[in-house]
Design a protein around this motif. Structure first.
Motif, short mmCIF file in Angstrom:
data_model
loop_
_atom_site.label_atom_id
_atom_site.label_comp_id
_atom_site.label_asym_id
_atom_site.label_seq_id
_atom_site.Cartn_x
_atom_site.Cartn_y
_atom_site.Cartn_z
N ILE A 270 16.43 -1.87 -3.56
CA ILE A 270 15.51 -2.79 -2.88
C ILE A 270 16.28 -3.65 -1.86
N THR A 273 17.13 -1.26 1.02
CA THR A 273 15.95 -0.80 1.75
C THR A 273 15.42 -1.91 2.67
N LEU A 274 15.55 -3.14 2.22
CA LEU A 274 15.16 -4.25 3.09
C LEU A 274 16.05 -4.26 4.34
N PHE A 305 8.93 -5.29 -2.58
CA PHE A 305 9.34 -5.12 -1.18
C PHE A 305 8.55 -6.05 -0.26
#
Ligand code: NAD
Length: 483
Positions: A270, A273-274, A305
């Motif tokens: 996470i 991915t950010l 997210f």
């Protein structure tokens, strides 16, 4: 090293205006205001630059790798010594957070030059022995005058990624940075002079793509073109250069998939991915813009997210709390907003962001946008097929490995892909089948400069990086010598 109000071309070792005497406004996108001017050059300036590069070629190509190494390494040192002023200039020019310019863009520009300066003193060519008969040795000779054209998203980073291997290999260069972010290339010109680079070895001609870029591509004395930019521009360049049999390296657009399996390390995924979605406002060709999540963790991913995306701080590039600065230009912000409108027409639901942001004070007129997450779109819609190059991602669930692969490969692009899983065998199966020039497993944007870099399909032709770049910028000549 300070930026100037009037940027100059760097031709034959001198800083000079365009022959027309005209200038183009250079805009600080976070302030939304003109803050400097760049030469509005044309084919005449390119002609003078090519002549200077031709004159410089015999000495530069024959001076020996060791001497070229010393000069280029001095340029790298000057960038390092002036890190703060380069980083400041990069952020004013592009709107990106100065923390990013300071930790990513400028250090990488330094590393690019140092890497290829060093690489050339270790570069060796091949020999092939025909036992009892002859031996072959392959000469790797510089091509001559080459053209390097770069985009605005990572200005000095991508400019140096091209010119460093070109120069290290013994070519002389006529280069054009993006007219949207010309300042650090101008500062690099000064660094080259200070480092004792002979006149004409590097020539930087500023101005518009169709005027200056195209004149470089069309010039018969420019033997190779290394270009990074949009796919449509790449098409135009290829149409001119291919019938002239020029060597071409094209690094073009992307629509990169990020595939997240249920067995990944969720916490690490996470965070990365950010980053892979919104670094530099999504204005990195390697950003993952299509996120595919295995259905069992889709809702958990979506909640976390979106929460984290809403938490990102958009604002002044020079504030220490800023995560995302401004977009690079008014026109680009408008383009991204039109893509958001299209996503809604196509049935997408914008879960957060996508709003034009009003700022206060110095950055009141800047081009700010909140990062957007969209769900509910089919894989084949335009939003999931066309490059947006902004702070916008789509999220889509999948059930099986095959389905994820089919969606990931289902665009015309093939630049990079990211896979998140703890299952090594699955990661390897995916890496083997993904149609992308670069596959990251459980990481993103981890770069080793020795590795090949580039895209498949409409994302480009050829590879940069390491020996690939030195091969591109040299002509291989085999000499067969009989006993
Ligand atoms: P662009 O294609 O508009 O411009 C890139 C450069 O080409 C600029 O210097 C521009 O002035 C010049 N140019 C424009 N028209 C030209 C012409 N007719 N002839 C010669 N030169 C011309 O791209 P951009 O908007 O500056 O950059 C964004 C694009 O770059 C995105 O599509 C992004 O994906 C791509 N990009 C790719 C990579 C990669 O490594 N594959 C890296 C960064 C950016």
């Amino acid at each position: 090293m300070t930026p100037d109000k009037y940027i100059k071309n760097y031709i034959n070792g001198a800083l000079i205006p365009a022959s027309s005497g005209d200038y183009i406004d250079n805009i600080n996108p976070a302030a939304g205001k003109v803050y400097s001017h760049l030469p509005d050059s044309d084919a005449e300036d390119v002609q003078i630059a090519v002549e200077a590069a031709e004159r410089a070629f015999p000495e530069w190509s024959k001076m020996g790798a060791q001497k070229r190494f010393r000069i280029l390494n001095r340029v790298a040192d000057i960038i390092e010594q002036n890190l703060e002023s380069f980083a400041h200039a990069e952020s004013v020019d592009s709107g990106k957070p100065v923390a990013m310019s300071r930790s990513v863009d400028i250090p990488r520009a330094h590393d690019n030059i140092q890497f290829f300066a060093t690489a050339i003193i270790h570069y060796a060519s091949e020999a092939h022995h025909m036992e009892g008969t002859a031996f072959n040795f392959t000469l790797r000779q510089p091509i001559g005058v080459v053209g390097c054209i770069s985009p605005w998203n990572l200005p000095l980073y991508l400019f140096t990624w091209k010119i460093a291997p070109a120069l290290a290999a013994g070519n002389t260069v006529v280069a054009k940075p993006s007219e949207i972010t010309p300042m650090t290339a101008y500062m690099l010109s000064k660094a080259c002079s200070e480092a004792g680079m002979p006149p004409g070895v590097l020539n930087v001609v500023h101005g518009l793509g169709p005027k200056v870029g195209q004149a470089i591509v069309e010039h018969p004395k420019v033997k190779a073109i290394s270009f990074t930019g949009g796919t449509n521009t790449g098409k135009k360049i290829a149409a001119i250069a291919a019938p002239m049999f020029k060597k071409l390296s094209l690094e073009l657009g992307g629509k990169n998939p990020n595939i997240i399996f249920e067995d990944c390390d969720f916490d690490q995924m996470i965070v990365d991915t950010l980053r892979s979605s919104f670094s530099n406002n999504g204005q990195i060709c390697l950003c993952g813009s299509r996120i595919y999540i295995q259905r069992s963790i889709y809702e958990k991913f979506k909640d976390e997210f979106v929460k984290r995306t809403q938490f990102l701080k958009v604002g002044d590039p020079f504030s220490s709390v800023t995560d995302l600065g401004s977009l690079v230009s008014k026109a680009h912000k408008e383009k991204v907003m039109s893509c958001l409108a299209l996503a809604e027409v196509e049935g997408g639901k914008i879960l957060c962001g996508g709003k034009s942001l009003e700022m206060k004070g110095e950055i009141k007129e800047g081009y700010f946008l909140s990062p957007a997450v969209i769900e509910g779109l089919p894989p084949n819609c335009r939003t999931n097929q066309e490059e947006i190059f902004g702070p916008v991602v789509t999220i889509t669930p999948f059930d099986t490995e095959e389905e994820a692969l089919e969606m990931a490969n289902g665009t015309n692009y093939g630049l990079s892909a990211t896979v998140w899983t703890k299952d090594v065998a699955k990661a390897n199966r995916m890496a083997e089948k993904l149609q992308a020039g670069i596959v990251w497993v459980n990481c993103w944007l981890l770069r080793d400069l020795r590795t090949p870099f580039g895209g498949m399909k409409s994302s480009g032709v050829g590879r940069e990086g390491g020996l690939e770049a030195l091969r591109f910028f040299t002509e291989a000549k085999n000499v067969c010598q009989k006993y």
